[in-house]
Design a protein around this motif. Sequence first.
Motif, short mmCIF file in Angstrom:
data_model
loop_
_atom_site.label_atom_id
_atom_site.label_comp_id
_atom_site.label_asym_id
_atom_site.label_seq_id
_atom_site.Cartn_x
_atom_site.Cartn_y
_atom_site.Cartn_z
N TYR C 311 -0.93 0.51 -1.54
CA TYR C 311 -0.57 -0.89 -1.74
C TYR C 311 -1.41 -1.44 -2.88
O TYR C 311 -2.63 -1.33 -2.87
CB TYR C 311 -0.86 -1.73 -0.50
N CYS C 393 8.23 -4.16 -0.88
CA CYS C 393 8.27 -2.71 -0.73
C CYS C 393 9.59 -2.16 -1.26
O CYS C 393 10.61 -2.82 -1.17
CB CYS C 393 8.15 -2.31 0.74
N ASN C 400 8.21 7.87 -3.26
CA ASN C 400 7.83 6.81 -2.32
C ASN C 400 7.93 7.26 -0.87
O ASN C 400 7.78 6.46 0.05
CB ASN C 400 8.71 5.57 -2.55
N PRO C 403 9.64 4.89 2.80
CA PRO C 403 9.03 3.54 2.78
C PRO C 403 9.39 2.69 3.99
O PRO C 403 8.53 2.01 4.52
CB PRO C 403 9.59 2.92 1.50
N ASN C 407 6.28 1.55 6.18
CA ASN C 407 5.89 0.14 6.12
C ASN C 407 5.98 -0.53 7.48
O ASN C 407 5.15 -1.37 7.82
CB ASN C 407 6.76 -0.60 5.10
N LEU C 423 7.99 -7.97 5.65
CA LEU C 423 8.38 -6.92 4.70
C LEU C 423 9.54 -7.37 3.85
O LEU C 423 10.60 -7.73 4.36
CB LEU C 423 8.77 -5.65 5.45
N MET C 425 11.88 -5.79 1.53
CA MET C 425 12.27 -4.49 1.02
C MET C 425 13.42 -4.62 0.04
O MET C 425 14.40 -5.30 0.32
CB MET C 425 12.69 -3.56 2.17
N ASN C 450 3.97 -2.33 -2.42
CA ASN C 450 3.91 -0.94 -1.97
C ASN C 450 4.56 -0.03 -3.01
O ASN C 450 5.65 -0.30 -3.48
CB ASN C 450 4.65 -0.82 -0.63
#
Lengths: 324, 313, 550
Positions: C311, C393, C400, C403, C407, C423, C425, C450
Motif C-alpha cells: 500500500y 485498489c 496484483n 486484489p 483487500n 474499499l 475498487m 494498493n
Amino acid sequence: MSDTIVKTTDLSVAFKVKKDLVPAVRQVSLSLEKGRTLVILGESGSGKSTYMKALLRILPHDAAIDGAAEFMGEDLLLKNEKEMRELRGDRISMIYQDSLSALDPMYKVGDQVIETIRAHRKSVSRAEAREQAEQLFVKVGIPSPRERMRTYPHELSGGMRQRAVIAMSLCCSPYLLLADEPTTALDVTIQKQILNLFLELQEKDGMSIMMVTHDIGVAAQVADEIAIMYGGIIMEYGSTREVLEEPANPYTRALIAALPKSGDRGRLVAIDGQPPTIVSMPSGCPFSDRCAYATQICKSSIPHLTPVTQTHQTACHLYERKEE
Amino acid sequence: MIRVILKRIGLAFLTLFGVTVIVFALLQMMPGEPIDSIVPLDASDALRQAIIEKYGFDKPLYVQYFCWLGNALRGNFGNSVSDNRLVLTIVSEALHNTLILALGASIVAFLLSIVIGVYSAYRPKSILSWVGTIFGIGGISIPNYCLSLILIGIFSVTLHVLPSNGMYFSGDYSFSSLLRHLILPALAAGAMTLGIMTRMVRSSVAETRNRSFVTTLRAKGLSEPAIMRHVLRNSFPTLLTVAGLQFGYLMGGSTMVETIFSWPGIGLIIYQSIFTSDFPTTQAAILIVAVIFVSINLIIDLLRIVADPRLRK
Amino acid sequence: MKKRTRALAFTLTLAMLLVCAFSGCAPQEQASSPTPAPAESSAPASNQPDEGTTGGTLTIAMTCGALPNTDSQPTQGQEGYRFVSFQLYDALVKWDISSETEASTIIPGLATSWEQDPNNPKQWTFHLREGVKFHDGTDFNADCVIFALDRVMNPDFEYYSTSCAASVGNFLANIESYAKVDDYTVTIDTVQDNNAYLIYDLPYVMIPSMQAVMEKGDGFADDPVGSGPFKFVSKIAGQEIVMARNDNYWGNVAKIDTLILKPIADPSARLAALQSGEVDWAEVVPVESVTALESQGYQIKLNDYPHAWLYIMNTESGPFADARVRQAFSMSIDREGLCRDMLLGVGTPLAQLMYPGSPWHADVDEYDYDVEGAKALLAEAGYPDGFTTTFVCPTSGSGNMFPQMMNEYIQKCAAQVGINIKLDMSESERVWDVMKVGFKDEYAEVGALNTSFYTMFPNVFQKFAGTGGSFNTGNYSNPEYDACIEKAYAATDPEESTGYFIQAEEIFAEELPWVIVCNDRNLRVLAPHVKNFVQSQSWYADLTTVTIEK
C-alpha cells in the motif's frame, strides 16, 4: 343410387371441452345428388360449418365424429389421412367466406392455384399447370388473367379474390364443392355475380354444390334443396319451394317472418332470444326456449325428421303430434 | 420505395455520427488523461513531447475529434498506441475473426432453433420439445462465461476431444483446424441466440399454424411437408428480424466468450484497448461495431420489404 | 421471375458473407523466409540422461490478453520482456537467472565488462563482446549499440520509434548521453554523478540488428531480428508467437527446438489449456487448483523474488501522515494468515520493502502482526477509537495477485484495531491516475493506494520514498532517508554503497511510507514432461536449460 354424390346418416360431431364431450352436430342425415345444390341455412353456432368440415375431415384432432358419411359410395370416415388428402382439392373442394385470410399472403395467387394442380396431378409440368390455371381464371371471369396470376392476395379486390379462390377450388374439376358462406363478405352486386358463376359452373360441369349460409336470399337464389340447421340438428329439410313457401317447422316460420319486408338481404335478428352455444344447449329441442309453441315434450326430447311430403321433412314434436 | 430506403440510409448515417461523438466523449471522460497512460511516469521531457506530437494530444478536443473523423472516413485510423501497428489492420483482422465466430454461432443456433422450434410447435408435449425448452431457457439464463468454462471442462480437460483456446493448432492453419477450434466458442456464444430463437420459432410457427389459410391448405389436399413450407414462409419475416438482430449482437458482444477462448475478435480488442488506454484502437473498433450493427438493421429492414409482399406498397 | 431473383440475391448475400469470413482464413502469417517451420518434437524415447535431450516444442500460456510486440522494445510490461524480448534480443547486460538459491544479480550480456571513468564520475565505459552475430548473420558492434540507443532516445533519429521509446521510458531516465569510442567500446554518461546503478536500467534496452531495422523500417516488428537465444519464426496476431532455437547463440544454446507463446488472459482458461495438454507451461493459475495439479504430477514452481504487494500510504494528509498510524496499520495485518490461508503459499509475509533474498534487505524488527500493540499506538497517536478511511485498489492487473480477496482480508484485519477501510475498487488504470495526481483534489480523502511493484532496482528507494521521487505519491520527505541514498550513490566502494542502501531500508522499515504486506512467489505450473527449468529469484525465465521429455 349412383347419382348420390354425398350422403350422411346420423352424422354427429362432438368437441372435447375440458374433459366433457360437447355435441356440435347431432345426428344429421342429408344427401346430395349430382348436379344439384344443397344449401344449409342457419345462424352462427348452428353447427353448419362444422358439418362441412367433418365431411372433409379437417376438424381438429380432438373432435369426435360419429355416424356414417359416404362420398360417391365410399365410406368417408374410414379413409386414412393419405386417402383423404387425395380427395381434398381434387374431388371435393372447399371455399370460404374470407378469401383474404384463406389465401397465403406470401405467395402469388397464380402460384397457389398451380400448387393445387400439381399436388393432385403429379405428371403435369409447371408450364402446363400455368396454362391450366390461366384457363381457370378465364373461366371464373377474371380479366387479364396472366397479370392477375402474378398478383398477391392483398392486391386484389374482394370480388376478384373470391373468384381466384373459386378458380383454385375448381382446378381439378371436383365432383363436390363445399362453400362456407362464400358471399357474406361481398357487396350485393358482386354477390349476385358470384352466385351466378356458381350456377354457370354447375351447369357446365355438372358439379354438386353444398353451400352453408345464414342468408335466405342467397339460399333462394341458388338452392335446389334447403336444410335448416339449428343447435346442431336439422330442423327442416326439403326442396327450396316447399321449405320457403310452406315451412312446417316453427323455427323456419319464425325465420321467414323475420325477413325485412323491403326485400334486401335478410339478417336473422328479429327472433326473441339468442341461439344456443354448444356448451349451453337446452335439452330436448334446441329451439324450445324460444319457440312460441313449446310444450313439455319439446323441452325433454330431441325431435327427429319426419316426412311432410316425399321431398320435405321436418323435425318438430308438434308436427308429429299433428300426424297422430 | 426508393425514398423510404434513402431515408433509412440517411438516418443510419446520422446514428453513426452520433456514435462517434459519444465514443470520443466517453473515452475522454475516463479517469486520467489519455496521455498519462502512454507516457511513463519517469519519462524525459523529450519523450513526453514526442508522444504528444505523435498523437496530437496538444490540440483542443474538437480539433482532435474532427481530425480523427476526417481520417477515419478515409480509412486511416492511425496507429495503435500499444504496438504501433495500423489500427485498420488490427481492427479488420479482429473483425474477420469475430465474423467467423458469429457465423458459426448463428448457423448452429439458427439451424437448431428451427428444427427444435418447428418440432415443438407441431408436437408441444413431446420429449424433444421438453428438452428443447430446457436448453432454450438454459441458453438464455446461463451466463456465457460459465457456459464457456463448463464446455471447456467437459470437452477439453476431461474428454480431450476439442481444443480450449485460440483459432488454430500451432502450425496447422487448415479449415478443419479452424472448425475444431470453432465448435466450443460457437456453442457458448450461440447459446443465448439458440434460446431466444427456439422460443420465437415455436411461437411464430404455432401462431401461424392457427391461421385460416392453413385450413385452406389442408382442404386443398396438400401434404404436411408442403403445408409446413407455407407455414415457415409465413413465419419468416418475424424470424428474419430477430435473427438479424441476434447476429448483430453476436458481432459486437461476444467479448466474454472471446476472452475465455482467447479468440482474437473485436470484443476482445475493444476490451483490451480500453485497459491499455489505446484510444485510437478503441474508437475505431467501437465505430466499426456500430457500423455493422446499424448496417444489419438497415439490411433487415430492406429484406423485410423484400420478404413480405404486403409491405411493398 | 422476381421470386427467383430474390432467392438468388439472398443466397448470394449469404454466400458472400461466408466467403468473406472463410477466405483469408489461413491467417496473415508474418514469417521470416529463410527458416522453415521446424519439425515437431523429435526427442526419441531414449535412455539419454536429461541434460542431453534436445528437441521438442515448449508451449507457454502467458497471462497477457494480447501478444507482446516483437519490436525492439516490448509491450505488455514485464511479461513482454520475460518471454519475448529476452528471448529474441540481448542487451548490454542481463540478469543472472541461473540460480534458485541466490538472489539475481547483473552480469555481462553483450558487454563483457564496464568501469567508471576515474576522472569523470558520470561516464561509464562498456567493453563489447566480440564475435556475436545477429540472427541475420550481421555483426554486433558499437554502431549497433548507438543505433539502439538512438532508436529510443533521439526523436530526430531516422529510425526513432515513439512506441518503443514509450515502452522503455522508465529505464532511460538515468542516461544523459552516449558515444562510440571504437568498434567494441562505448561510453554512457549518466544524469547523476556516480550513478553506479546505471546497469540496472540497461538490461531493458534491447539491441536489434541495425541492418534489419534499416531495411524493414516500420515492418521490422513483423520480422524482427535480434541476437538472442531464440529467433523469430512467425506471429499470428492474437494467437501465437513462434520462435526457434538460435544454434549460433553466443551464450547457452537452448535445448528445445521450438518455443510457442500463447496469450490466454483468463486464469481458468489458462488452467484448462494446461490440463487439456494444449500448453506445457501455464503462468499464474488459480490458487485453488494447485493442490490438485500437484497430485496429478504437474510441477508447481514457486520462488521468492523481488515483487512486493503493498500500500502506498498518504503521508501528506489525513491519519496516515503520522508514522505511528502507519505502523499500527502494518501491525494489524495478519500476514502469516493471509499467506497461509488465502494465498496457500503463493506469497510470503513481508513487512519491509526488500524481500529476504535481496542484497538490500535490512535485518531489523518489523512492524508485524500485533493487534494490541497496534491499538496502543493508535491511541498514542490520538485515535483511541480508530477512524475511517478509503483505499483505492485495482480489481486486477498483472502482478496484483488477487486484489479483491486480499483487500477484503486486510480490511477485516484493520477493522480489528479500529481502522475502518472503505474499499474503492476499480480498473488498474486508476492506480496510475492516483499516482499521477497524488493524494489531492479528488483523491484527497484517500488513505492508501494498493498496488504491486518490482523491487530489484536500488533506484526504487529514491523513486518510492525519496523527496521528489517519481513514484512517491504520498510526497514523503525525510532528509535522513534522502541522505542515505545520496551517500549510497556517492560511494565508490560497492559494499559501502550497499551498506547505505541497507540503512535507507532500515528507515523505510521503521517509517513505513509504504506498508508492505507480502511478497509474490511467481506461481507457475509446468507439465510433467518439461524438465530442467530453474526458477530463479527474479522476474525472468531462462528457457535455454529447459528440455522436453515426450
